[in-house]
Design an enzyme around this catalytic site. Structure first.
Site, PDB file in Angstrom:
ATOM      1  N   TYR A  26     -35.383  13.079 -40.355  1.00 29.17           N
ATOM      2  CA  TYR A  26     -36.636  13.630 -39.830  1.00 29.17           C
ATOM      3  C   TYR A  26     -37.613  13.972 -40.956  1.00 29.17           C
ATOM      4  CZ  TYR A  26     -34.216  14.189 -35.322  1.00 29.17           C
ATOM      5  OH  TYR A  26     -33.516  13.978 -34.155  1.00 29.17           O
ATOM      6  N   LYS A  39     -20.906  10.468 -39.875  1.00 31.74           N
ATOM      7  CA  LYS A  39     -20.616   9.072 -39.541  1.00 31.74           C
ATOM      8  C   LYS A  39     -20.173   8.413 -40.840  1.00 31.74           C
ATOM      9  CE  LYS A  39     -20.665   5.550 -36.666  1.00 31.74           C
ATOM     10  NZ  LYS A  39     -19.747   5.421 -35.521  1.00 31.74           N
ATOM     11  N   ASP A  69     -19.881   9.881 -32.915  1.00 33.17           N
ATOM     12  CA  ASP A  69     -19.668   9.255 -31.600  1.00 33.17           C
ATOM     13  C   ASP A  69     -18.446   9.871 -30.922  1.00 33.17           C
ATOM     14  OD1 ASP A  69     -18.185   8.098 -33.651  1.00 33.17           O
ATOM     15  OD2 ASP A  69     -18.393   6.038 -32.937  1.00 33.17           O
ATOM     16  N   ASP A  83     -29.395  17.676 -33.550  1.00 31.38           N
ATOM     17  CA  ASP A  83     -30.415  17.628 -32.505  1.00 31.38           C
ATOM     18  C   ASP A  83     -29.803  17.058 -31.224  1.00 31.38           C
ATOM     19  OD1 ASP A  83     -32.866  17.646 -31.227  1.00 31.38           O
ATOM     20  OD2 ASP A  83     -33.573  15.785 -32.161  1.00 31.38           O
ATOM     21  N   ASP A 101     -28.324  19.173 -27.530  1.00 29.20           N
ATOM     22  CA  ASP A 101     -28.754  18.910 -26.143  1.00 29.20           C
ATOM     23  C   ASP A 101     -27.541  18.678 -25.246  1.00 29.20           C
ATOM     24  OD1 ASP A 101     -31.436  19.101 -26.884  1.00 29.20           O
ATOM     25  OD2 ASP A 101     -32.043  17.316 -25.767  1.00 29.20           O
TER      26      ASP A 101
END
Ligand code: IPM
Ligand code: MG
Length: 355
Positions: A140, A190, A222, A246, A250
């Site tokens: 970001y 990851k 994942d 992020d 959620d």
């Protein structure tokens, strides 16, 4: 006693409604103790000043002891160039305040257990974990570029970059939190693909040596997204980079019933924090008095706790929220059959009544 100086960013969409509710709650729990300064940031600042985060807005936040934020963004500003979107203002506040650690608790409120979409035997094991999301680095904040390839095709790239000190300091936050809880840290990356993740893993392991009592696990992102709904009770403190945090936060919000319920605190090296709900500006319900103010009200409680050491008052707010939920009162986002549907402002009043 001098008043506590708090910058307030109502923002866009439902932001102003949930902020209004929160300021009233804070005023009730600690009358006359705050000096709130309203700050323009987001779409409203674009409309008024042509940019999402004018310098004077950031300065006000930097000079305040804490910043409270509603939400920013909305379809109205979708056509803004990428570097002038409301979300850029938000990223600018986070980096301008150097709040690199975003704490997002995910906990089932007992009275909301029926709003948890997971199987009962899974939910019954208890869900109470914290996501420590790195907030001022990663993709970001990397270089963003749209360009043309030599044969004229449109292409784009966003760069993910972390340096050691950024990983080290967020890891310390996670391990310290874990020490006050169940002493389990799960670091999510990851590392089977990304070079950044391999560095992340190495540094987290180095930091772990300073916290021998804490058990450290690593998960690929994942797999983590799967385990969070399979065995959420096994998580205590999750530490992860900006984008993964992020996305996973959620997911966590749905596990505990509603995104409208979750507050967050963003902290740096001093007490000067940024406090916001994790939900967005929900333009579809803005101005209709439907928005659940609880996420922001609980963010206000986190502010009392982390920036002002006002634990008694923070407890009072959290208990009042609990009481309202126990009484079966619900805004639309957490409504289930057999409970009573109320508006956002009624929710605010019911919480204030119990303070
Ligand atoms: C959040 C939001 C923001 C983020 C957006 C609005 C830039 O999704 O706080 O999670 O990605 O950080
Ligand atoms: Mg988000």
């Amino acid at each position: 006693m001098s008043k506590k100086n708090v910058a307030v960013i109502p923002g866009d969409g439902i932001g102003p409604e949930v902020i209004k509710a929160t300021l009233e709650v804070l005023e009730k729990v600690a009358p006359g103790q705050f000096d709130f300064t309203e700050v323009a940031m987001g779409g409203n600042a674009i409309d008024k000043y042509g940019e999402p985060l004018p310098d004077f807005s950031l300065k006000t936040c930097q000079n305040a002891e804490a910043t409270l934020l509603g939400a920013v963004g909305g379809p109205k500003w979708d056509n803004q160039p990428p570097d002038n979107r409301p979300e850029r203002g938000l990223l600018g506040v986070r980096s301008g305040l150097e709040v690199f650690a975003n704490i997002r608790p995910a906990k089932i409120f007992a009275p909301l257990a029926s709003a948890c979409p997971l199987r009962k035997d899974i939910a019954d094991k208890g869900i109470d974990f914290i996501i420590v999301r790195e907030l001022t680095g990663g993709i970001y904040f990397g270089k963003h570029e749209a360009f043309k390839t030599p044969d004229g095709e449109r292409a784009a790239r966003d760069v993910m970059e972390y340096s050691e000190h950024e990983i080290r300091r967020i890891a310390h936050v996670a391990f310290k939190m874990a020490m006050g809880r169940r002493k389990i840290v799960t670091s999510i990356d990851k590392a089977n693909i990304l070079t950044v993740s391999r560095l992340w893993r190495d540094v987290v392991e180095e930091v772990a040596k300073e916290y021998p009592e804490v058990k450290l696990n690593h998960l690929y992102v994942d797999n983590a997204s799967m385990q969070l709904i399979r065995v959420p009770s096994e998580f205590d403190v999750i530490v992860t980079e900006n984008t993964f945090g992020d996305i996973l936060s959620d997911e966590a919000s749905q596990i505990v019933g509603s995104i409208g319920m979750i507050p967050s605190a963003s902290l740096g090296d001093n007490n000067r924090g940024l406090y916001e709900p994790i939900h967005g500006s929900a333009p579809d319900i803005a101005g209709q008095d439907k928005a659940n103010p609880i996420g922001t009200i609980l963010a206000g409680a986190m502010m009392l706790r982390y920036s002002f050491n006002m634990n008694k008052e923070a407890d009072a707010i959290e208990n009042a929220v609990d009481e309202v939920l126990k009484a079966g009162l619900r805004t639309g986002d957490i409504y289930t059959e057999g409970t009573k549907l109320i508006s956002g402002s009624q929710m605010r009043d019911e919480i204030i009544k119990r303070l």
